[in-house]
Design an enzyme around this catalytic site. Structure first.
Site, PDB file in Angstrom:
ATOM      1  N   HIS A  43      10.225 -40.025 -40.752  1.00  0.00           N
ATOM      2  CA  HIS A  43      10.465 -40.037 -38.526  1.00  0.00           C
ATOM      3  C   HIS A  43       9.905 -39.219 -37.589  1.00  0.00           C
ATOM      4  O   HIS A  43       9.506 -38.271 -37.799  1.00  0.00           O
ATOM      5  CB  HIS A  43      11.683 -40.097 -38.630  1.00  0.00           C
ATOM      6  CG  HIS A  43      12.943 -41.055 -39.332  1.00  0.00           C
ATOM      7  ND1 HIS A  43      14.401 -40.632 -39.594  1.00  0.00           N
ATOM      8  CD2 HIS A  43      12.233 -41.652 -40.456  1.00  0.00           C
ATOM      9  CE1 HIS A  43      14.610 -41.925 -40.178  1.00  0.00           C
ATOM     10  NE2 HIS A  43      13.643 -42.585 -40.890  1.00  0.00           N
ATOM     11  N   GLU A  64      11.031 -37.306 -35.132  1.00  0.00           N
ATOM     12  CA  GLU A  64      11.097 -36.080 -34.333  1.00  0.00           C
ATOM     13  C   GLU A  64      11.118 -34.942 -36.284  1.00  0.00           C
ATOM     14  O   GLU A  64      10.369 -34.335 -35.221  1.00  0.00           O
ATOM     15  CB  GLU A  64      12.784 -36.248 -35.410  1.00  0.00           C
ATOM     16  CG  GLU A  64      13.723 -36.931 -33.961  1.00  0.00           C
ATOM     17  CD  GLU A  64      13.822 -38.714 -34.721  1.00  0.00           C
ATOM     18  OE1 GLU A  64      14.940 -38.774 -34.398  1.00  0.00           O
ATOM     19  OE2 GLU A  64      13.148 -39.734 -35.177  1.00  0.00           O
ATOM     20  N   CYS A  68      18.370 -39.769 -36.768  1.00  0.00           N
ATOM     21  CA  CYS A  68      19.408 -39.846 -37.766  1.00  0.00           C
ATOM     22  C   CYS A  68      20.129 -38.729 -37.780  1.00  0.00           C
ATOM     23  O   CYS A  68      19.386 -37.961 -37.459  1.00  0.00           O
ATOM     24  CB  CYS A  68      18.115 -40.447 -38.345  1.00  0.00           C
ATOM     25  SG  CYS A  68      17.570 -39.510 -39.393  1.00  0.00           S
ATOM     26  N   CYS A 112      17.410 -35.961 -39.424  1.00  0.00           N
ATOM     27  CA  CYS A 112      16.548 -35.923 -38.073  1.00  0.00           C
ATOM     28  C   CYS A 112      17.173 -34.882 -37.030  1.00  0.00           C
ATOM     29  O   CYS A 112      16.972 -33.364 -36.841  1.00  0.00           O
ATOM     30  CB  CYS A 112      15.869 -37.184 -37.255  1.00  0.00           C
ATOM     31  SG  CYS A 112      14.983 -37.817 -38.330  1.00  0.00           S
TER      32      CYS A 112
END
Length: 132
Positions: A60, A62, A88, A91
């Site tokens: 992801h 992040e 999420c 993250c």
């Protein structure tokens, strides 16, 4: 936030284009977008690795921004992360443990747990709606 939107255009998983920018004192420290493990083929080239309706081949945005900062020896403690979609759960945990104190996000993305835990940890969550 507009820089995070531009960074999202580099995403290599066409299921969702997400970008993130970590800043402190009005200085960009790191950026990230969702994409495959370094050296592995991209979803845009070979398709998705699906589990429970999620592509698990990508890292992801992040996480990639945090990893890029660590790889380059950049301290992000006390910073702000701008991300085009709210983090999420995984993250969010990484962001919290990295010492980031403020999360500015564009669209809400699926996990309500972040709101309660952010409040308990003193992490500011700020919704910045994206212009269409």
């Amino acid at each position: 936030m507009q820089i995070a939107v531009v960074v999202s255009s580099r995403s290599t998983c066409p299921r969702k284009f997400v970008g993130s920018v970590i800043v402190r004192d009005k200085t960009i420290l790191s950026t990230g977008y969702n994409g495959s493990i370094r050296g592995m083929p991209h979803c845009s080239e070979v398709g998705h690795m699906m589990e429970n309706d999620h592509c698990v081949a990508t890292i992801h945005a992040e996480a990639n921004a945090i990893i890029q900062a660590a790889k380059n020896g950049v301290t992000i403690d006390g910073g702000t992360i701008y991300v085009t979609a709210s983090p999420c759960w995984n993250c969010f945990k990484e962001i919290a443990n990295a010492g980031i104190k403020r999360i500015c996000y564009g669209e809400f993305y699926r996990d309500e747990r972040i709101f309660d835990v952010a409040q308990r940890l003193g992490i500011e969550l700020l919704h910045i709606p994206q212009k269409k």
